[in-house]
Design a protein around this motif. Structure first.
Motif, mmCIF file in Angstrom:
data_model
loop_
_atom_site.group_PDB
_atom_site.id
_atom_site.type_symbol
_atom_site.label_atom_id
_atom_site.label_comp_id
_atom_site.label_asym_id
_atom_site.label_seq_id
_atom_site.Cartn_x
_atom_site.Cartn_y
_atom_site.Cartn_z
ATOM 1 N N MET A 35 0.870 -1.241 0.028
ATOM 2 C CA MET A 35 -0.111 -0.073 0.099
ATOM 3 C C MET A 35 1.025 1.172 -0.077
ATOM 4 O O MET A 35 0.573 2.244 -0.707
ATOM 5 N N GLY A 36 1.981 1.401 0.979
ATOM 6 C CA GLY A 36 2.640 2.355 0.702
ATOM 7 C C GLY A 36 3.439 2.655 -0.530
ATOM 8 O O GLY A 36 3.611 3.733 -0.871
ATOM 9 N N ILE A 37 3.922 1.678 -0.860
ATOM 10 C CA ILE A 37 4.663 1.493 -2.309
ATOM 11 C C ILE A 37 3.582 2.155 -3.614
ATOM 12 O O ILE A 37 4.123 2.854 -4.126
ATOM 13 N N GLY A 38 2.597 1.566 -3.312
ATOM 14 C CA GLY A 38 1.615 1.835 -4.465
ATOM 15 C C GLY A 38 1.273 3.409 -4.461
ATOM 16 O O GLY A 38 1.043 3.948 -5.328
ATOM 17 N N MET A 39 0.973 3.980 -3.182
ATOM 18 C CA MET A 39 0.528 5.394 -3.035
ATOM 19 C C MET A 39 1.799 6.103 -3.551
ATOM 20 O O MET A 39 1.717 7.293 -3.919
ATOM 21 N N PHE A 40 3.192 5.675 -3.127
ATOM 22 C CA PHE A 40 4.230 6.557 -3.421
ATOM 23 C C PHE A 40 4.579 6.661 -4.920
ATOM 24 O O PHE A 40 4.565 7.923 -5.462
ATOM 25 N N ILE A 41 4.452 5.541 -5.717
ATOM 26 C CA ILE A 41 4.256 5.474 -7.004
ATOM 27 C C ILE A 41 3.081 6.418 -7.776
ATOM 28 O O ILE A 41 3.537 6.978 -8.538
ATOM 29 N N GLU A 42 2.022 6.378 -7.330
ATOM 30 C CA GLU A 42 0.952 6.853 -7.938
ATOM 31 C C GLU A 42 1.141 8.605 -7.699
ATOM 32 O O GLU A 42 1.125 9.387 -8.696
ATOM 33 N N ALA A 43 1.758 8.955 -6.548
ATOM 34 C CA ALA A 43 1.938 10.203 -6.281
ATOM 35 C C ALA A 43 3.326 10.804 -7.008
ATOM 36 O O ALA A 43 3.228 12.094 -7.656
ATOM 37 N N LEU A 44 3.990 9.774 -7.231
ATOM 38 C CA LEU A 44 5.225 10.240 -8.071
ATOM 39 C C LEU A 44 5.001 10.543 -9.454
ATOM 40 O O LEU A 44 5.300 11.404 -10.077
ATOM 41 N N VAL A 45 4.171 9.846 -10.058
ATOM 42 C CA VAL A 45 3.790 9.674 -11.532
ATOM 43 C C VAL A 45 3.023 10.949 -11.461
ATOM 44 O O VAL A 45 3.143 11.828 -12.596
ATOM 45 N N ASN A 46 2.125 11.295 -10.839
ATOM 46 C CA ASN A 46 1.192 12.415 -10.897
ATOM 47 C C ASN A 46 1.963 13.644 -10.671
ATOM 48 O O ASN A 46 1.812 14.521 -11.497
ATOM 49 N N CYS A 47 3.067 13.644 -9.992
ATOM 50 C CA CYS A 47 4.103 14.818 -9.598
ATOM 51 C C CYS A 47 4.695 15.104 -10.964
ATOM 52 O O CYS A 47 4.837 16.148 -11.580
ATOM 53 N N ILE A 48 5.229 13.887 -11.525
ATOM 54 C CA ILE A 48 5.891 14.197 -12.954
ATOM 55 C C ILE A 48 4.934 14.729 -13.893
ATOM 56 O O ILE A 48 5.639 15.398 -14.801
ATOM 57 N N CYS A 49 3.741 14.263 -14.044
ATOM 58 C CA CYS A 49 2.903 14.654 -15.110
ATOM 59 C C CYS A 49 2.603 16.298 -14.759
ATOM 60 O O CYS A 49 2.456 16.862 -15.726
ATOM 61 N N ALA A 50 2.535 16.597 -13.551
ATOM 62 C CA ALA A 50 1.841 17.875 -13.368
ATOM 63 C C ALA A 50 2.986 18.912 -13.756
ATOM 64 O O ALA A 50 2.995 19.952 -14.161
ATOM 65 N N PHE A 51 4.515 18.412 -13.417
ATOM 66 C CA PHE A 51 5.612 19.490 -13.740
ATOM 67 C C PHE A 51 6.114 19.185 -15.435
ATOM 68 O O PHE A 51 6.932 20.053 -15.775
ATOM 69 N N GLN A 52 5.360 18.290 -16.135
ATOM 70 C CA GLN A 52 5.858 18.180 -17.580
ATOM 71 C C GLN A 52 5.313 19.505 -18.385
ATOM 72 O O GLN A 52 4.188 19.807 -17.850
ATOM 73 N N SER A 53 6.079 19.666 -19.320
ATOM 74 C CA SER A 53 5.621 20.679 -20.370
ATOM 75 C C SER A 53 4.173 20.224 -20.961
ATOM 76 O O SER A 53 4.431 19.402 -21.500
ATOM 77 N N LYS A 54 3.519 21.174 -21.323
ATOM 78 C CA LYS A 54 2.274 20.656 -21.872
ATOM 79 C C LYS A 54 2.535 21.122 -23.451
ATOM 80 O O LYS A 54 1.386 20.464 -24.196
ATOM 81 N N THR A 55 3.375 21.644 -23.812
ATOM 82 C CA THR A 55 3.626 21.783 -25.322
ATOM 83 C C THR A 55 4.170 20.841 -25.854
ATOM 84 O O THR A 55 5.206 19.908 -25.289
ATOM 85 N N LYS A 56 3.865 20.356 -27.014
ATOM 86 C CA LYS A 56 4.465 19.416 -27.819
ATOM 87 C C LYS A 56 4.919 19.570 -29.078
ATOM 88 O O LYS A 56 4.549 20.627 -29.743
#
Length: 56
Positions: A35-56
């Motif tokens: 549960m701890g690993i799963g919550m950390f992975i989800e938070a990490l992926v969401n954080c990475i997606c939030a800070f990625q550039s939206k322009t392609k």
């Protein structure tokens, strides 16, 4: 979640299904670690997606 990644969603579904099995099999410490690993992975992926550039 995770920029709409279907692959990530399927992976987390399988991961949490295994977690649920461990809960019902009374393997509570393994379930807590997962549960701890799963919550950390989800938070990490969401954080990475939030800070990625939206322009392609």
């Amino acid at each position: 979640m995770a920029g709409g990644s279907k692959l990530f969603s399927v992976f987390m579904l399988i991961f949490y299904a295994i977690l649920l099995y461990f809960v019902f099999a009374d393997k509570n410490m393994v379930a807590m670690y997962m549960m701890g690993i799963g919550m950390f992975i989800e938070a990490l992926v969401n954080c990475i997606c939030a800070f990625q550039s939206k322009t392609k």
